[in-house]
Design a protein around this motif. Structure first.
Motif, short mmCIF file in Angstrom:
data_model
loop_
_atom_site.label_atom_id
_atom_site.label_comp_id
_atom_site.label_asym_id
_atom_site.label_seq_id
_atom_site.Cartn_x
_atom_site.Cartn_y
_atom_site.Cartn_z
N THR A 1 7.11 -5.64 -14.09
CA THR A 1 5.66 -5.71 -14.14
C THR A 1 5.09 -5.17 -12.83
O THR A 1 5.54 -5.55 -11.75
CB THR A 1 5.17 -7.15 -14.35
N VAL A 2 4.11 -4.28 -12.94
CA VAL A 2 3.50 -3.70 -11.75
C VAL A 2 1.99 -3.98 -11.79
O VAL A 2 1.31 -3.63 -12.76
CB VAL A 2 3.75 -2.19 -11.64
N PHE A 3 1.49 -4.62 -10.75
CA PHE A 3 0.05 -4.86 -10.60
C PHE A 3 -0.56 -3.69 -9.83
O PHE A 3 -0.01 -3.26 -8.81
CB PHE A 3 -0.22 -6.16 -9.85
N VAL A 4 -1.68 -3.18 -10.32
CA VAL A 4 -2.36 -2.06 -9.67
C VAL A 4 -3.73 -2.52 -9.18
O VAL A 4 -4.51 -3.12 -9.93
CB VAL A 4 -2.54 -0.87 -10.64
N LEU A 5 -4.01 -2.23 -7.92
CA LEU A 5 -5.29 -2.58 -7.30
C LEU A 5 -6.04 -1.28 -6.99
O LEU A 5 -5.73 -0.61 -6.00
CB LEU A 5 -5.06 -3.38 -6.02
N PRO A 6 -7.03 -0.90 -7.81
CA PRO A 6 -7.75 0.37 -7.59
C PRO A 6 -8.62 0.35 -6.33
O PRO A 6 -8.81 1.38 -5.69
CB PRO A 6 -8.61 0.51 -8.85
N ASN A 7 -9.22 -0.80 -6.04
CA ASN A 7 -10.03 -1.00 -4.83
C ASN A 7 -11.24 -0.06 -4.75
O ASN A 7 -11.75 0.21 -3.66
CB ASN A 7 -9.17 -0.85 -3.57
N ASN A 8 -11.69 0.42 -5.89
CA ASN A 8 -12.89 1.25 -5.97
C ASN A 8 -13.30 1.28 -7.44
O ASN A 8 -12.47 1.54 -8.31
CB ASN A 8 -12.60 2.67 -5.44
N LYS A 9 -14.57 1.06 -7.70
CA LYS A 9 -15.01 0.96 -9.10
C LYS A 9 -14.81 2.26 -9.86
O LYS A 9 -14.65 2.27 -11.08
CB LYS A 9 -16.47 0.52 -9.17
N ALA B 1 -9.25 5.25 -14.27
CA ALA B 1 -8.07 6.11 -14.11
C ALA B 1 -6.80 5.27 -14.05
O ALA B 1 -5.77 5.64 -14.61
CB ALA B 1 -8.20 6.96 -12.85
N ALA B 2 -6.88 4.14 -13.38
CA ALA B 2 -5.72 3.24 -13.30
C ALA B 2 -5.39 2.66 -14.67
O ALA B 2 -4.21 2.56 -15.05
CB ALA B 2 -5.99 2.12 -12.31
N GLU B 3 -6.40 2.32 -15.44
CA GLU B 3 -6.17 1.72 -16.76
C GLU B 3 -5.51 2.69 -17.73
O GLU B 3 -4.83 2.27 -18.67
CB GLU B 3 -7.49 1.20 -17.32
N GLN B 4 -5.71 4.01 -17.51
CA GLN B 4 -5.06 4.99 -18.38
C GLN B 4 -3.54 4.97 -18.21
O GLN B 4 -2.81 5.50 -19.06
CB GLN B 4 -5.59 6.39 -18.09
N CYS B 5 -3.04 4.38 -17.12
CA CYS B 5 -1.59 4.30 -16.89
C CYS B 5 -0.92 3.28 -17.81
O CYS B 5 0.29 3.35 -18.02
CB CYS B 5 -1.31 3.92 -15.43
N ILE B 6 -1.68 2.34 -18.33
CA ILE B 6 -1.09 1.24 -19.10
C ILE B 6 -0.28 1.75 -20.29
O ILE B 6 0.88 1.37 -20.46
CB ILE B 6 -2.19 0.24 -19.53
N PRO B 7 -0.83 2.64 -21.14
CA PRO B 7 -0.02 3.12 -22.27
C PRO B 7 0.99 4.19 -21.87
O PRO B 7 1.92 4.47 -22.63
CB PRO B 7 -1.06 3.70 -23.23
N LEU B 8 0.84 4.80 -20.69
CA LEU B 8 1.74 5.87 -20.29
C LEU B 8 3.01 5.36 -19.63
O LEU B 8 4.04 6.02 -19.69
CB LEU B 8 1.01 6.82 -19.32
N ALA B 9 2.92 4.23 -18.98
CA ALA B 9 4.08 3.70 -18.24
C ALA B 9 5.01 2.94 -19.17
O ALA B 9 4.59 2.35 -20.17
CB ALA B 9 3.61 2.79 -17.11
N GLU B 10 6.29 2.97 -18.85
CA GLU B 10 7.28 2.22 -19.63
C GLU B 10 7.40 0.78 -19.13
O GLU B 10 8.24 0.03 -19.61
CB GLU B 10 8.63 2.92 -19.55
N LYS B 11 6.57 0.42 -18.18
CA LYS B 11 6.58 -0.93 -17.63
C LYS B 11 5.33 -1.67 -18.06
O LYS B 11 4.41 -1.09 -18.64
CB LYS B 11 6.64 -0.86 -16.10
N ASN B 12 5.30 -2.94 -17.75
CA ASN B 12 4.11 -3.74 -18.01
C ASN B 12 3.16 -3.54 -16.83
O ASN B 12 3.43 -4.01 -15.73
CB ASN B 12 4.50 -5.22 -18.15
N VAL B 13 2.06 -2.82 -17.05
CA VAL B 13 1.12 -2.51 -15.99
C VAL B 13 -0.10 -3.41 -16.12
O VAL B 13 -0.73 -3.48 -17.18
CB VAL B 13 0.70 -1.03 -16.04
N ILE B 14 -0.44 -4.08 -15.04
CA ILE B 14 -1.61 -4.97 -15.00
C ILE B 14 -2.58 -4.40 -13.98
O ILE B 14 -2.26 -4.33 -12.78
CB ILE B 14 -1.22 -6.40 -14.59
#
Length: 551
Positions: free
Chosen positions: A384-392, A397-410
């Protein structure tokens, strides 16, 4: 003139290249439509860079329109930067989905495909507002569907869509209260109009030229060769495509790391089906041997650049300069990993100290792409990888990684650096994924964030007259105070924070803050809040002179 009933994949390529040129030429104009005076550079640049990443995936030798649209949409998805770039990628993702089986595209199909793109984008945007690119695309595609019912050609349909889009663009001033106050149209919608106009121009035989005079012609293979003719250190331009086997479990990151050791000008694009490679190297055989471990090789092209250019260095010098192969050390597997987007050496150090595994360079004025964030996620050996965009403007763009990654992206929707820091502080290694998601997300509103910067343009915002160069304080994202004097702005910030009676204040200061000013600011804060613990950290961040966190 005979109506053009259909277009094939090659024509579609020419259209989107021309659209990319049109948005690229107008990028600065679109940037200046941004209403808020914070240094931004977002909309025009983000849309242009996103389009260019889509163009890189085109191959004009393939006449199948649906396949070309799919390749283009994949490039957009991975290259999406900022909210405007993500929405653009969503529009063409829906477009590609609709025409995936179409060898050619009619006017009716083009309009219907854009309407499908609108549905895709609306479904992904949490709170879609009217008076945006979504509105303009929706209205123009619906008009295109109605117009195409008369059996007219595709050029006439798109021409009608362009006319309708520009009318709808003018209406965005009235539909959005913020735009109405500023008296400007929506920047993203304006960018979409430019893209559509560029596509129409190519369809009618007059493709838009880029600002440097390049034509909009698409090459017969993926556009890997658009590099400057600088001094050649590595003599062989090596290009290839790897067809990945189904259920491939190999790690492309290791291949990319190897390629980085044996040449320069590396372009490496991957998805679940293929890996595209461009690299300048002195040993193409080593490249091909390593690539074979990842699948079947095709579209191999090796060119001796030293034969093509006379002003190059010797083979011996290049060979001596070539680095030795160094494979990255394997990272120990763990349950949780962290990616943070930030800029500034001091701020990067803080996130690393808090346990962040990978930093993506970016923030205000330099939004990273979905692919850049995805690459960081892939390199972390965690379930599981947590992503902190730190900018609205990076959250989507970060959320688009969720279906692309083979991991659990939060994705924790942190809108600034203080929120990202407090989210990391609220992570509990003994808690579950969902418990951490909830705790980290809830913590975001517990911190008061202040950003002090200078206005990039003259503006009227929330009843305030703001002059270019004025210093401004953004309190939790809203304009709090502006003045030609940064000292006056800091005093207003101190007064606002004192009312909240915080226990802790952290002052991240940028490179433009001198030691004397910093001491004065610290003394002022301590005078107004004598019971508050105040800490200063050299963040080294661009754009913002001060980032202040109060809890």
């Amino acid at each position: 003139m005979t109506a053009l009933k259909h277009i094939d994949g090659a024509a579609f390529c020419r259209m989107v290249v021309s659209g990319a040129a049109a948005i690229g030429n107008a990028a600065q104009e679109i940037n200046e439509l941004n209403v808020f005076p914070v240094p931004d550079g977002d909309t025009g640049i983000n849309m242009s860079m996103t389009m260019n990443d889509g163009v890189k995936e085109l191959d004009a030798s393939d006449k199948h329109a649906g396949k070309q649209a799919h390749a283009f949409s994949q490039g957009l998805l991975r290259g999406a930067r900022g909210n405007s770039g993500v929405i653009l990628s969503l529009l063409f993702r829906g477009f590609a989905k609709y025409i995936k089986t179409h060898e050619t595209i009619s006017g009716a199909a083009f309009a219907a495909a854009m309407a499908e793109g609108v549905q895709t984008a609306y479904g992904a945007v949490m709170k879609p507002a009217e008076g945006t690119i979504l509105t303009v695309c929706r209205v123009s595609s619906q008009r295109g569907i109605e117009y195409a019912a008369g059996g007219t050609g595709i050029d006439s349909v798109i021409d009608e869509m362009v006319k309708c889009a520009n009318v709808a663009l003018a209406e965005t001033v009235k539909q959005n209260p913020v735009l109405q106050k500023a008296g400007v149209v929506d920047a993203g919608a304006k960018g979409y109009c430019y893209i559509l106009e560029g596509m129409l121009a190519a369809l009618r035989g007059s493709p838009v030229l880029t600002a440097n005079g390049n034509s909009g012609a698409v090459r017969d293979s993926a556009r890997f060769s658009d590099f400057s003719s600088e001094e050649i250190l590595f003599g062989y331009c090596t290009e290839l495509l790897i067809i990945r086997p189904k259920n491939d479990r190999s790690d492309p990151a290791r291949l990319r790391a190897f390629l980085e050791t044996c040449g320069d000008s590396l372009v490496f694009v991957e998805d679940e089906d293929i890996i595209k490679i461009h690299v300048h190297t002195d040993n193409p055989g080593r490249v091909l041997a390593q690539a074979l471990a990842h699948g079947e090789l095709t579209k191999i092209k090796i060119e001796n650049m030293r034969e093509q250019h006379t002003e190059m260095i010797s083979v011996q010098s290049a060979a001596a300069a070539a680095p030795k192969e160094v494979m990255p050390q394997a990272q120990a597997a763990k349950d949780y990993g962290f990616v943070a987007v930030c800029a500034g050496e001091g701020i990067e150090t803080i996130f690393h100290d808090l346990g962040t595994d990978s930093i993506v360079q970016g923030g205000q004025t330099m939004n990273p792409s979905t692919q850049e964030i995805l690459d960081s996620i892939k390199h972390i050996n965690a379930e599981t990888v947590f992503v902190l965009p730190n900018n609205k403007n990076i959250i989507m763009a970060a959320e688009q990684c969720i279906p692309l990654a083979e991991k659990n992206v939060i994705v924790i929707p942190s809108r600034n650096i203080p929120q990202g820091v407090t989210a990391m502080l609220n992570f509990d290694g003994s808690a579950s994924v969902e418990e951490n998601r909830a705790a980290m997300t809830e913590s975001l509103d517990a911190v008061t964030s202040v950003m002090v910067t200078a206005a990039a343009r003259d503006s009227q915002f929330d009843g305030n007259e703001i002059a270019e160069g004025d210093h401004m304080a953004l309190l939790n994202g809203a304009l709090h105070f502006n003045s030609p004097s940064r000292g006056a702005v800091l005093r207003a910030v101190a007064d606002a924070l004192a009312e909240k009676e915080p226990s802790y204040i952290t002052l991240y200061y940028g490179d433009d803050v001198g030691s004397g000013e910093l001491e004065d600011t610290e003394d002022m804060l301590k005078t107004r809040m004598p019971m508050t613990s105040i800490q200063s950290v050299c963040g080294g961040q661009p754009v913002y002179s001060y980032i202040i966190s109060a809890e």
